[in-house]
Design a protein around this motif. Structure first.
Motif, PDB file in Angstrom:
ATOM      1  N   ASP A  70       0.596  -1.141   0.053  1.00  0.00           N
ATOM      2  CA  ASP A  70       0.148   0.262  -0.229  1.00  0.00           C
ATOM      3  C   ASP A  70       0.634   1.289  -0.118  1.00  0.00           C
ATOM      4  O   ASP A  70       0.428   2.380  -0.964  1.00  0.00           O
ATOM      5  N   LEU A  71       1.830   1.268   0.640  1.00  0.00           N
ATOM      6  CA  LEU A  71       2.863   2.406   0.694  1.00  0.00           C
ATOM      7  C   LEU A  71       3.685   2.875  -0.855  1.00  0.00           C
ATOM      8  O   LEU A  71       3.500   3.803  -0.944  1.00  0.00           O
ATOM      9  N   ARG A  72       3.563   1.727  -1.128  1.00  0.00           N
ATOM     10  CA  ARG A  72       4.660   1.567  -2.307  1.00  0.00           C
ATOM     11  C   ARG A  72       3.500   2.272  -3.712  1.00  0.00           C
ATOM     12  O   ARG A  72       4.625   2.828  -4.993  1.00  0.00           O
ATOM     13  N   SER A  73       2.682   1.904  -3.517  1.00  0.00           N
ATOM     14  CA  SER A  73       0.628   2.508  -4.936  1.00  0.00           C
ATOM     15  C   SER A  73       1.025   4.438  -4.164  1.00  0.00           C
ATOM     16  O   SER A  73       0.526   4.747  -5.496  1.00  0.00           O
ATOM     17  N   LEU A  74       1.537   4.773  -3.351  1.00  0.00           N
ATOM     18  CA  LEU A  74       2.480   6.149  -3.119  1.00  0.00           C
ATOM     19  C   LEU A  74       2.791   6.638  -3.984  1.00  0.00           C
ATOM     20  O   LEU A  74       2.993   7.885  -3.520  1.00  0.00           O
ATOM     21  N   ALA A  75       3.987   6.030  -4.957  1.00  0.00           N
ATOM     22  CA  ALA A  75       5.011   6.314  -5.019  1.00  0.00           C
ATOM     23  C   ALA A  75       4.943   7.113  -6.539  1.00  0.00           C
ATOM     24  O   ALA A  75       4.112   6.962  -7.033  1.00  0.00           O
ATOM     25  N   THR A  76       5.430   7.933  -6.918  1.00  0.00           N
ATOM     26  CA  THR A  76       5.910   8.705  -8.279  1.00  0.00           C
ATOM     27  C   THR A  76       5.859   7.425  -9.232  1.00  0.00           C
ATOM     28  O   THR A  76       6.329   6.737  -9.379  1.00  0.00           O
ATOM     29  N   SER A  77       5.886   8.755 -10.493  1.00  0.00           N
ATOM     30  CA  SER A  77       5.874   7.647 -11.601  1.00  0.00           C
ATOM     31  C   SER A  77       7.195   7.178 -12.164  1.00  0.00           C
ATOM     32  O   SER A  77       7.973   6.309 -12.612  1.00  0.00           O
ATOM     33  N   ASP A  78       8.913   8.210 -11.631  1.00  0.00           N
ATOM     34  CA  ASP A  78       9.839   8.043 -11.256  1.00  0.00           C
ATOM     35  C   ASP A  78      10.264   7.594 -10.964  1.00  0.00           C
ATOM     36  O   ASP A  78      11.647   7.112 -11.125  1.00  0.00           O
ATOM     37  N   SER A  79       9.544   6.792  -9.511  1.00  0.00           N
ATOM     38  CA  SER A  79      10.213   5.627  -9.157  1.00  0.00           C
ATOM     39  C   SER A  79       9.740   4.234  -9.593  1.00  0.00           C
ATOM     40  O   SER A  79       9.218   3.754 -10.355  1.00  0.00           O
ATOM     41  N   SER A  80      11.142   3.913  -9.488  1.00  0.00           N
ATOM     42  CA  SER A  80      11.034   2.182 -10.644  1.00  0.00           C
ATOM     43  C   SER A  80      10.417   1.152  -9.281  1.00  0.00           C
ATOM     44  O   SER A  80      10.101   2.181  -8.419  1.00  0.00           O
ATOM     45  N   ASP A  81       9.735  -0.286  -9.593  1.00  0.00           N
ATOM     46  CA  ASP A  81       9.103  -0.539  -8.907  1.00  0.00           C
ATOM     47  C   ASP A  81      10.280  -0.830  -7.800  1.00  0.00           C
ATOM     48  O   ASP A  81      10.106  -1.438  -5.917  1.00  0.00           O
ATOM     49  N   ALA A  82      11.641  -1.460  -8.242  1.00  0.00           N
ATOM     50  CA  ALA A  82      12.567  -1.717  -7.101  1.00  0.00           C
ATOM     51  C   ALA A  82      12.794  -0.615  -6.084  1.00  0.00           C
ATOM     52  O   ALA A  82      13.206  -1.103  -4.431  1.00  0.00           O
ATOM     53  N   GLN A  83      12.989   0.763  -6.499  1.00  0.00           N
ATOM     54  CA  GLN A  83      13.529   1.848  -5.872  1.00  0.00           C
ATOM     55  C   GLN A  83      11.754   2.124  -4.435  1.00  0.00           C
ATOM     56  O   GLN A  83      12.473   2.286  -3.172  1.00  0.00           O
ATOM     57  N   SER A  84      10.912   2.202  -5.243  1.00  0.00           N
ATOM     58  CA  SER A  84       9.634   1.828  -3.931  1.00  0.00           C
ATOM     59  C   SER A  84       9.564   1.169  -3.353  1.00  0.00           C
ATOM     60  O   SER A  84       9.202   1.222  -1.975  1.00  0.00           O
ATOM     61  N   LYS A  85      10.009  -0.390  -3.890  1.00  0.00           N
ATOM     62  CA  LYS A  85      10.075  -1.797  -2.298  1.00  0.00           C
ATOM     63  C   LYS A  85      10.882  -0.619  -1.275  1.00  0.00           C
ATOM     64  O   LYS A  85      10.561  -1.723  -0.447  1.00  0.00           O
ATOM     65  N   LYS A  86      12.292  -1.469  -2.052  1.00  0.00           N
ATOM     66  CA  LYS A  86      13.309  -1.163  -0.891  1.00  0.00           C
ATOM     67  C   LYS A  86      12.886   0.548  -0.551  1.00  0.00           C
ATOM     68  O   LYS A  86      13.104   0.483   0.764  1.00  0.00           O
ATOM     69  N   THR A  87      12.569   1.431  -0.445  1.00  0.00           N
ATOM     70  CA  THR A  87      12.137   2.113  -0.095  1.00  0.00           C
ATOM     71  C   THR A  87      11.082   2.280   1.447  1.00  0.00           C
ATOM     72  O   THR A  87      10.703   2.654   2.241  1.00  0.00           O
ATOM     73  N   ALA A  88      10.050   2.371   0.215  1.00  0.00           N
ATOM     74  CA  ALA A  88       8.509   1.051   1.374  1.00  0.00           C
ATOM     75  C   ALA A  88       9.116   0.427   2.851  1.00  0.00           C
ATOM     76  O   ALA A  88       9.226   0.489   3.973  1.00  0.00           O
ATOM     77  N   GLU A  89      10.190  -0.753   2.438  1.00  0.00           N
ATOM     78  CA  GLU A  89      10.748  -1.065   3.551  1.00  0.00           C
ATOM     79  C   GLU A  89      11.173  -0.778   4.343  1.00  0.00           C
ATOM     80  O   GLU A  89      11.711  -0.708   5.903  1.00  0.00           O
ATOM     81  N   ASN A  90      12.567   0.641   3.892  1.00  0.00           N
ATOM     82  CA  ASN A  90      13.179   0.835   4.558  1.00  0.00           C
ATOM     83  C   ASN A  90      12.155   2.380   5.530  1.00  0.00           C
ATOM     84  O   ASN A  90      12.945   2.135   6.956  1.00  0.00           O
ATOM     85  N   TRP A  91      11.393   3.235   4.685  1.00  0.00           N
ATOM     86  CA  TRP A  91      10.306   3.290   5.842  1.00  0.00           C
ATOM     87  C   TRP A  91       9.651   2.953   7.250  1.00  0.00           C
ATOM     88  O   TRP A  91       9.573   3.788   8.668  1.00  0.00           O
ATOM     89  N   ILE A  92       9.440   1.588   6.625  1.00  0.00           N
ATOM     90  CA  ILE A  92       8.629   0.653   7.774  1.00  0.00           C
ATOM     91  C   ILE A  92       9.484   0.711   9.211  1.00  0.00           C
ATOM     92  O   ILE A  92       9.215   0.804  10.364  1.00  0.00           O
ATOM     93  N   LYS A  93      10.656   0.137   8.345  1.00  0.00           N
ATOM     94  CA  LYS A  93      11.434  -0.229   9.633  1.00  0.00           C
ATOM     95  C   LYS A  93      12.113   0.804   9.993  1.00  0.00           C
ATOM     96  O   LYS A  93      12.573   0.763  11.080  1.00  0.00           O
ATOM     97  N   GLY A  94      12.699   1.925   8.969  1.00  0.00           N
ATOM     98  CA  GLY A  94      13.267   2.927  10.713  1.00  0.00           C
ATOM     99  C   GLY A  94      11.808   3.631  10.605  1.00  0.00           C
ATOM    100  O   GLY A  94      12.126   4.597  12.093  1.00  0.00           O
ATOM    101  N   PHE A  95      10.365   3.717  10.814  1.00  0.00           N
ATOM    102  CA  PHE A  95       9.521   5.085  11.537  1.00  0.00           C
ATOM    103  C   PHE A  95       8.134   4.535  11.888  1.00  0.00           C
ATOM    104  O   PHE A  95       7.345   4.787  12.387  1.00  0.00           O
ATOM    105  N   GLU A  96       7.855   2.764  11.834  1.00  0.00           N
ATOM    106  CA  GLU A  96       6.651   2.232  11.847  1.00  0.00           C
ATOM    107  C   GLU A  96       6.778   2.978  13.702  1.00  0.00           C
ATOM    108  O   GLU A  96       5.171   3.118  13.561  1.00  0.00           O
ATOM    109  N   GLU A  97       7.259   2.863  14.384  1.00  0.00           N
ATOM    110  CA  GLU A  97       6.963   2.253  15.988  1.00  0.00           C
ATOM    111  C   GLU A  97       6.626   4.171  15.896  1.00  0.00           C
ATOM    112  O   GLU A  97       5.536   4.261  16.095  1.00  0.00           O
ATOM    113  N   GLY A  98       6.977   5.368  15.926  1.00  0.00           N
ATOM    114  CA  GLY A  98       7.085   6.899  15.739  1.00  0.00           C
ATOM    115  C   GLY A  98       5.770   6.669  14.869  1.00  0.00           C
ATOM    116  O   GLY A  98       5.014   7.738  15.661  1.00  0.00           O
TER     117      GLY A  98
END
Length: 175
Positions: A70-98
């Protein structure tokens, strides 16, 4: 019928009319309303557009719920699938608790086509900058978030220019 029932009936009719006239998808609105009810209210500083505010709320909710797809679905069109997947994973890992606690969104500058938003995660004392913009074909434009932070260290990096507290620069990123 009591006056209270009449008022609720009139309010429901008005809400349905607004949804119908605005062309909103009732399933989308129902899931948005459900998500809104199930999360801590987002505190807002600055001047978001309706679209940038809704995107920011969904961004925080998907991070809080650990919803990578669901987070990946919010990505701009110039973000590749691999970039948006890894970014979503990083944001969840880094900020989920907060994101599960009190969050303030400080919206910078005007929001006609793009906007910077800084999120303050109060429980974890983290601060994160996001770049939002209108994206897509002209007949399908909607607000999206730039997702190109494939390194966890970079993804968790606090913006150097943002104030320690929300609203510290009157929601202006430049002089």
């Amino acid at each position: 019928m009591t006056r209270t029932k009449q008022r609720y009936g009139a309010a429901a009719t008005l809400a349905l009319a607004v949804l119908t006239l605005s062309g909103c998808d009732s399933n989308s609105d129902t899931s948005y309303e459900s998500a809104y009810a199930n999360h801590e209210p987002l505190h807002v500083v600055g001047y978001p557009s309706t679209g940038s505010l809704r995107l920011t709320q969904e961004l925080v909710w998907h991070i809080a719920d650990g919803e990578t797809d669901d987070l990946r679905s919010l990505a701009t069109s110039d973000s590749s699938d691999a970039q948006s997947k890894k970014t979503a994973e990083n944001w969840i890992k880094g900020f989920e608790e907060g994101a599960r606690g009190k969050v303030t969104a400080d919206f910078y500058d005007e929001a006609s086509e793009r906007q910077v938003v800084v999120l303050y995660f109060h429980d974890t004392k983290q601060v994160k900058e996001f770049s939002l913009r209108v994206d897509g074909k002209s007949d399908e434009e909607k607000w999206q978030v730039l997702m190109k932070e494939t390194d966890l260290k970079d993804a968790k990096q606090k913006p150097t220019w943002a104030p320690k507290e929300p609203g510290g620069t009157d929601s202006k990123s430049s002089s």
